[in-house]
Design a protein around this motif. Sequence first.
Motif, PDB file in Angstrom:
ATOM      1  N   MET A  14       1.644 -15.893  -3.483  1.00 26.68           N
ATOM      2  CA  MET A  14       2.924 -16.086  -2.780  1.00 26.68           C
ATOM      3  C   MET A  14       3.462 -14.725  -2.311  1.00 26.68           C
ATOM      4  O   MET A  14       3.654 -13.823  -3.122  1.00 26.68           O
ATOM      5  CB  MET A  14       3.929 -16.748  -3.726  1.00 26.68           C
ATOM      6  CG  MET A  14       5.243 -17.094  -3.093  1.00 26.68           C
ATOM      7  SD  MET A  14       5.134 -18.468  -1.922  1.00 26.68           S
ATOM      8  CE  MET A  14       5.797 -19.795  -2.971  1.00 26.68           C
ATOM      9  N   VAL A  15       3.688 -14.611  -1.021  1.00 27.13           N
ATOM     10  CA  VAL A  15       4.240 -13.363  -0.480  1.00 27.13           C
ATOM     11  C   VAL A  15       5.742 -13.319  -0.758  1.00 27.13           C
ATOM     12  O   VAL A  15       6.466 -14.256  -0.440  1.00 27.13           O
ATOM     13  CB  VAL A  15       3.978 -13.253   1.041  1.00 27.13           C
ATOM     14  CG1 VAL A  15       4.603 -11.988   1.609  1.00 27.13           C
ATOM     15  CG2 VAL A  15       2.483 -13.295   1.337  1.00 27.13           C
ATOM     16  N   GLU A  16       6.182 -12.242  -1.385  1.00 30.48           N
ATOM     17  CA  GLU A  16       7.606 -12.069  -1.662  1.00 30.48           C
ATOM     18  C   GLU A  16       8.076 -10.793  -0.986  1.00 30.48           C
ATOM     19  O   GLU A  16       7.263  -9.953  -0.595  1.00 30.48           O
ATOM     20  CB  GLU A  16       7.844 -11.952  -3.180  1.00 30.48           C
ATOM     21  CG  GLU A  16       7.369 -13.135  -3.991  1.00 30.48           C
ATOM     22  CD  GLU A  16       8.182 -14.392  -3.738  1.00 30.48           C
ATOM     23  OE1 GLU A  16       9.219 -14.298  -3.039  1.00 30.48           O
ATOM     24  OE2 GLU A  16       7.776 -15.452  -4.232  1.00 30.48           O
ATOM     25  N   LYS A  17       9.389 -10.624  -0.889  1.00 33.51           N
ATOM     26  CA  LYS A  17       9.905  -9.378  -0.332  1.00 33.51           C
ATOM     27  C   LYS A  17      10.580  -8.581  -1.431  1.00 33.51           C
ATOM     28  O   LYS A  17      11.057  -9.128  -2.415  1.00 33.51           O
ATOM     29  CB  LYS A  17      10.897  -9.674   0.803  1.00 33.51           C
ATOM     30  CG  LYS A  17      12.164 -10.373   0.358  1.00 33.51           C
ATOM     31  CD  LYS A  17      13.067 -10.692   1.530  1.00 33.51           C
ATOM     32  CE  LYS A  17      14.309 -11.447   1.044  1.00 33.51           C
ATOM     33  NZ  LYS A  17      15.182 -11.854   2.161  1.00 33.51           N
ATOM     34  N   VAL A  18      10.595  -7.271  -1.242  1.00 38.32           N
ATOM     35  CA  VAL A  18      11.359  -6.380  -2.117  1.00 38.32           C
ATOM     36  C   VAL A  18      12.538  -5.863  -1.310  1.00 38.32           C
ATOM     37  O   VAL A  18      12.369  -5.414  -0.168  1.00 38.32           O
ATOM     38  CB  VAL A  18      10.501  -5.191  -2.585  1.00 38.32           C
ATOM     39  CG1 VAL A  18      11.338  -4.168  -3.332  1.00 38.32           C
ATOM     40  CG2 VAL A  18       9.350  -5.679  -3.463  1.00 38.32           C
ATOM     41  N   ASN A  19      13.725  -5.961  -1.877  1.00 36.64           N
ATOM     42  CA  ASN A  19      14.910  -5.378  -1.265  1.00 36.64           C
ATOM     43  C   ASN A  19      15.086  -3.988  -1.884  1.00 36.64           C
ATOM     44  O   ASN A  19      15.298  -3.855  -3.093  1.00 36.64           O
ATOM     45  CB  ASN A  19      16.133  -6.268  -1.542  1.00 36.64           C
ATOM     46  CG  ASN A  19      17.384  -5.713  -0.917  1.00 36.64           C
ATOM     47  OD1 ASN A  19      17.813  -4.607  -1.242  1.00 36.64           O
ATOM     48  ND2 ASN A  19      17.978  -6.461  -0.009  1.00 36.64           N
ATOM     49  N   LEU A  20      14.947  -2.957  -1.050  1.00 43.56           N
ATOM     50  CA  LEU A  20      14.937  -1.596  -1.602  1.00 43.56           C
ATOM     51  C   LEU A  20      16.239  -1.254  -2.327  1.00 43.56           C
ATOM     52  O   LEU A  20      16.212  -0.621  -3.384  1.00 43.56           O
ATOM     53  CB  LEU A  20      14.657  -0.563  -0.508  1.00 43.56           C
ATOM     54  CG  LEU A  20      13.293  -0.638   0.189  1.00 43.56           C
ATOM     55  CD1 LEU A  20      13.081   0.584   1.071  1.00 43.56           C
ATOM     56  CD2 LEU A  20      12.142  -0.780  -0.787  1.00 43.56           C
ATOM     57  N   SER A  21      17.369  -1.676  -1.777  1.00 40.90           N
ATOM     58  CA  SER A  21      18.658  -1.363  -2.425  1.00 40.90           C
ATOM     59  C   SER A  21      18.715  -1.978  -3.817  1.00 40.90           C
ATOM     60  O   SER A  21      19.123  -1.319  -4.785  1.00 40.90           O
ATOM     61  CB  SER A  21      19.825  -1.892  -1.595  1.00 40.90           C
ATOM     62  OG  SER A  21      19.878  -1.245  -0.363  1.00 40.90           O
TER      63      SER A  21
ATOM     64  N   GLY B 128       5.220  -1.922  -4.893  1.00 43.19           N
ATOM     65  CA  GLY B 128       4.194  -2.585  -4.083  1.00 43.19           C
ATOM     66  C   GLY B 128       2.833  -1.974  -4.350  1.00 43.19           C
ATOM     67  O   GLY B 128       2.731  -0.786  -4.682  1.00 43.19           O
ATOM     68  N   ALA B 129       1.784  -2.798  -4.234  1.00 43.14           N
ATOM     69  CA  ALA B 129       0.404  -2.333  -4.409  1.00 43.14           C
ATOM     70  C   ALA B 129      -0.428  -2.918  -3.283  1.00 43.14           C
ATOM     71  O   ALA B 129      -0.376  -4.131  -3.025  1.00 43.14           O
ATOM     72  CB  ALA B 129      -0.140  -2.770  -5.761  1.00 43.14           C
ATOM     73  N   LEU B 130      -1.162  -2.063  -2.586  1.00 41.34           N
ATOM     74  CA  LEU B 130      -1.996  -2.523  -1.474  1.00 41.34           C
ATOM     75  C   LEU B 130      -3.076  -1.510  -1.175  1.00 41.34           C
ATOM     76  O   LEU B 130      -2.813  -0.315  -1.161  1.00 41.34           O
ATOM     77  CB  LEU B 130      -1.158  -2.804  -0.222  1.00 41.34           C
ATOM     78  CG  LEU B 130      -0.541  -1.655   0.564  1.00 41.34           C
ATOM     79  CD1 LEU B 130      -0.094  -2.157   1.937  1.00 41.34           C
ATOM     80  CD2 LEU B 130       0.635  -1.044  -0.167  1.00 41.34           C
ATOM     81  N   ASN B 131      -4.286  -2.005  -0.968  1.00 36.28           N
ATOM     82  CA  ASN B 131      -5.402  -1.150  -0.544  1.00 36.28           C
ATOM     83  C   ASN B 131      -5.611   0.054  -1.466  1.00 36.28           C
ATOM     84  O   ASN B 131      -5.943   1.145  -1.004  1.00 36.28           O
ATOM     85  CB  ASN B 131      -5.179  -0.664   0.907  1.00 36.28           C
ATOM     86  CG  ASN B 131      -4.868  -1.802   1.862  1.00 36.28           C
ATOM     87  OD1 ASN B 131      -5.639  -2.741   1.983  1.00 36.28           O
ATOM     88  ND2 ASN B 131      -3.714  -1.740   2.529  1.00 36.28           N
TER      89      ASN B 131
ATOM     90  N   GLN C  41      -3.405   1.655  -3.046  1.00 36.63           N
ATOM     91  CA  GLN C  41      -2.245   2.550  -2.979  1.00 36.63           C
ATOM     92  C   GLN C  41      -1.051   1.895  -3.678  1.00 36.63           C
ATOM     93  O   GLN C  41      -0.998   0.679  -3.808  1.00 36.63           O
ATOM     94  CB  GLN C  41      -1.856   2.805  -1.504  1.00 36.63           C
ATOM     95  CG  GLN C  41      -3.023   3.090  -0.586  1.00 36.63           C
ATOM     96  CD  GLN C  41      -3.701   4.405  -0.875  1.00 36.63           C
ATOM     97  OE1 GLN C  41      -3.057   5.434  -0.966  1.00 36.63           O
ATOM     98  NE2 GLN C  41      -5.031   4.385  -1.041  1.00 36.63           N
TER      99      GLN C  41
ATOM    100  N   LEU D 165      11.303   7.010  -1.332  1.00 35.75           N
ATOM    101  CA  LEU D 165      10.176   6.081  -1.340  1.00 35.75           C
ATOM    102  C   LEU D 165       8.917   6.929  -1.268  1.00 35.75           C
ATOM    103  O   LEU D 165       8.838   7.890  -0.489  1.00 35.75           O
ATOM    104  CB  LEU D 165      10.275   5.130  -0.144  1.00 35.75           C
ATOM    105  CG  LEU D 165       9.201   4.047  -0.028  1.00 35.75           C
ATOM    106  CD1 LEU D 165       9.808   2.791   0.616  1.00 35.75           C
ATOM    107  CD2 LEU D 165       8.019   4.510   0.808  1.00 35.75           C
TER     108      LEU D 165
ATOM    109  N   PHE E  68       4.507   6.882  -1.172  1.00 42.22           N
ATOM    110  CA  PHE E  68       3.304   6.100  -0.875  1.00 42.22           C
ATOM    111  C   PHE E  68       2.126   6.983  -1.225  1.00 42.22           C
ATOM    112  O   PHE E  68       1.997   8.084  -0.674  1.00 42.22           O
ATOM    113  CB  PHE E  68       3.319   5.740   0.612  1.00 42.22           C
ATOM    114  CG  PHE E  68       2.216   4.816   1.043  1.00 42.22           C
ATOM    115  CD1 PHE E  68       1.949   3.639   0.355  1.00 42.22           C
ATOM    116  CD2 PHE E  68       1.457   5.109   2.157  1.00 42.22           C
ATOM    117  CE1 PHE E  68       0.942   2.792   0.771  1.00 42.22           C
ATOM    118  CE2 PHE E  68       0.446   4.263   2.593  1.00 42.22           C
ATOM    119  CZ  PHE E  68       0.185   3.101   1.895  1.00 42.22           C
TER     120      PHE E  68
END
Lengths: 132, 132
Positions: free
Chosen positions: B1-8, B24-27, B29, B101, B103
């Motif tokens: 399930m794709v969810e969003k993160v609200n940075l604030s 977040g984790a991707l590729n 990273q 932030l 990366f």
Amino acid sequence: MVEKVNLSAAFETVPTPWTPLIVGALNGQHVKLARARGSFVWHHHERADELFLVVAGVLDMHLRDSDGAERVLTLEAGESPIAPRGVEHKPVARDGDVQLLLFEPEATRNTGNVDGVHTIEPEDLRRFGEDG
Amino acid sequence: MVEKVNLSAAFETVPTPWTPLIVGALNGQHVKLARARGSFVWHHHERADELFLVVAGVLDMHLRDSDGAERVLTLEAGESPIAPRGVEHKPVARDGDVQLLLFEPEATRNTGNVDGVHTIEPEDLRRFGEDG
């Protein structure tokens, strides 16, 4: 020489919707800025997870689950989802232009597995600070 | 399930300066949020390029060129440098807390090649949405 990118200034140089501008390269990944307007196309990426961060505006991220069911994740400024590899998605700008930051592998093609009017090959993308 | 993160909202859960939160984790990273306060330590990463994006506040990124000369890159909200692997750097918050932030590759250690009071191993970092 380490330099900084000012995202506001860089967005000013992104005139064409859905054509990303490369603003950073690290660890085999690209950081890109894109302007969203209207609807993009349904697509997925075979070997790339894709992070979106809404910088300005409201984006509806349409998603198709593995059972074919569709849903919409509405994203405001400062909100960030990751579309994992293989997941069908279609970004749609709510009103006017939406400013997006993307993180994804260097080889990622904007329309993934489909061809269309918005398709641009990764090697043809412009880099911030280059002419053209 | 794709969810969003609200940075604030996610930044609200980062109480400790210089201890990143994985959002977040991707590729291979990680996307991390960090709160900067005062001065960090000089360090470098052997095998990781590191992207910083200032979300709020003003950060002075001290950099040491290969000839040993030092300079400072001042970063305001919406500004983003990349510290390439091997480059010595030391982030310093100008006033109060700075929201960052990051990366970088999953295995990246916050203090890189040095040990100190701020050192936290990558496997001990908290992930957004987890308890603790």
